[in-house]
Scaffold this motif. Structure first.
Motif: not given
Lengths: 261, 261
Positions: A226-241, A246-259
């Protein structure tokens, strides 16, 4: 015995017991990060190492927080360190966001996951029948909690969201939550301080059977088409990233509770 | 005052002072992981959060360990937690390796990076003129250290290497070390307990100017073209683990001392 002698004896006892708990004989080593929640060495699994292995995606496909780490994970999530770790994610993302100039076409987007990224399910995970992920996931109970629409924001990520918007980026929420919760999720996002977005993508029935990696890759690919450019991608699961677009940069938010795969 | 009263007063004083140090008023929160090396809150940068941001690749392109974290990083690297964290990497990798049956053609390989993965430069990084990465990287000095060929193994990764070999996998060393060090590196690997490998790939002059991601992607692609299947890929830098043909599973070894793009 007088108070001074008593103090000396007590101090000696305390120091000995401290050294024994940490199996440390060297004063330098007493400065090292402690193992486990209260500095106790936990047999079998070292909970700090386990959490690092989770956060780096070295450990995959795990279904339960190790029973011996339930207390450690609980204290981490309710304590100061989780908040500091989330702030460090936001700080790194904001520092990067400031290096990118959004184009005038409004197509530069930041993708945010929802659960444990923009909204926190900690009030649910702290319940005695959930034990921070040390008790098996219960779909019915979790969905009842989602339906209440009472998840608070993750403060550092709300701050990041507001900051990237003020820098001129659009935001997209991409979540594995079932689309039937659209109404309650929109209300919950508004209630928590998230007031506008370019798109809110929840998981429709047509996506059934896809893993999170497949589903999120497909939806990100749609965005790119659709023409979007994903500049950043933020998620707590690696499956988000991981996956495609995946985007120009990914950022892993901590989550030790589930996978989530 | 009698010993019991004195004990009570002393205990109260100790608890108050403890609570103040950690800015904690709630006894539950006293069990949380401490911030910084000695439990001191470090102004500006929280060193635990900084290390997590490094290990998750949230922080990229950094050139120096923050000065305020030099002591924290030093204690981490010399202390018990770094060793436990490396063991957790090896445990996760071995658990995965056991689920894969190597084919009879001998083409199933594990790729290992060298520095801070199979061999440790900690004796160099602990020097007062290096300060665990808090002093700017000095190419001449570092190369002098490499030329000595005295790097010890990272014990957990040596164990992983021996284990995957005993499971029937071949091993490949893929390193950014300049090819002129081939002789000394082979001697160092042998000396440290690494006695056989399918390939040892060091960086030739023809690879000059490539980033680590490009160089390592190209070399892994060569392996795949030669019919190898990369089952596992182990490295301390994310540039070892991203790019093309990264392998079926990647394993991030901790390294808070330096960043290679």
């Amino acid at each position: 015995m007088g108070p001074q002698i008593f103090l000396f004896v007590l101090a000696t006892l305390f120091l000995s017991s401290h050294a024994q708990n940490n199996a440390v004989a060297n004063p330098i080593l007493q400065l090292r990060p402690l193992s486990g929640a209260g500095g106790h060495h936990i047999k079998g699994v070292n909970c700090q190492s386990w959490r690092l292995a989770v956060e780096t995606n070295n450990l995959q496909g795990w279904t339960l927080v190790p029973q011996s780490c339930e207390s450690y994970v609980g204290h981490y999530m309710l304590g100061h360190q989780y908040r500091l770790d989330c702030e460090a994610v936001a700080d790194a993302a904001i520092e990067y966001a400031k290096t990118v100039k959004p184009a005038a076409d409004g197509k530069d987007v930041w993708v945010f996951d929802i659960d444990e990224t923009t909204l926190s399910n900690l009030p649910y995970y702290a319940r005695s029948d959930v034990e921070f992920g040390a008790i098996a996931y219960n779909d019915t109970k979790f969905n009842e909690w989602v339906a209440e629409g009472k998840a608070p924001p993750v403060p550092a990520i709300l701050n990041l969201y507001l900051e990237v918007q003020s820098l001129g980026f659009k935001t997209v929420f991409l979540s594995g939550t079932a689309a039937k919760f659209t109404g309650v999720r929109i209300a919950n996002l508004h209630e928590s301080g998230y007031h506008e977005w370019e798109k809110l993508i929840l998981k429709g029935d047509d996506q059934h059977g896809k893993t999170a990696v497949q589903y999120k890759s497909d939806k990100r690919t749609d965005l790119v088409k659709q023409g979007y450019r994903i500049v950043g991608n933020v998620g707590d699961q690696w499956s988000d990233l991981i996956g495609t677009n995946v985007g120009s940069r990914t950022f892993k938010v901590p989550d030790p509770m589930y996978y989530i795969a």
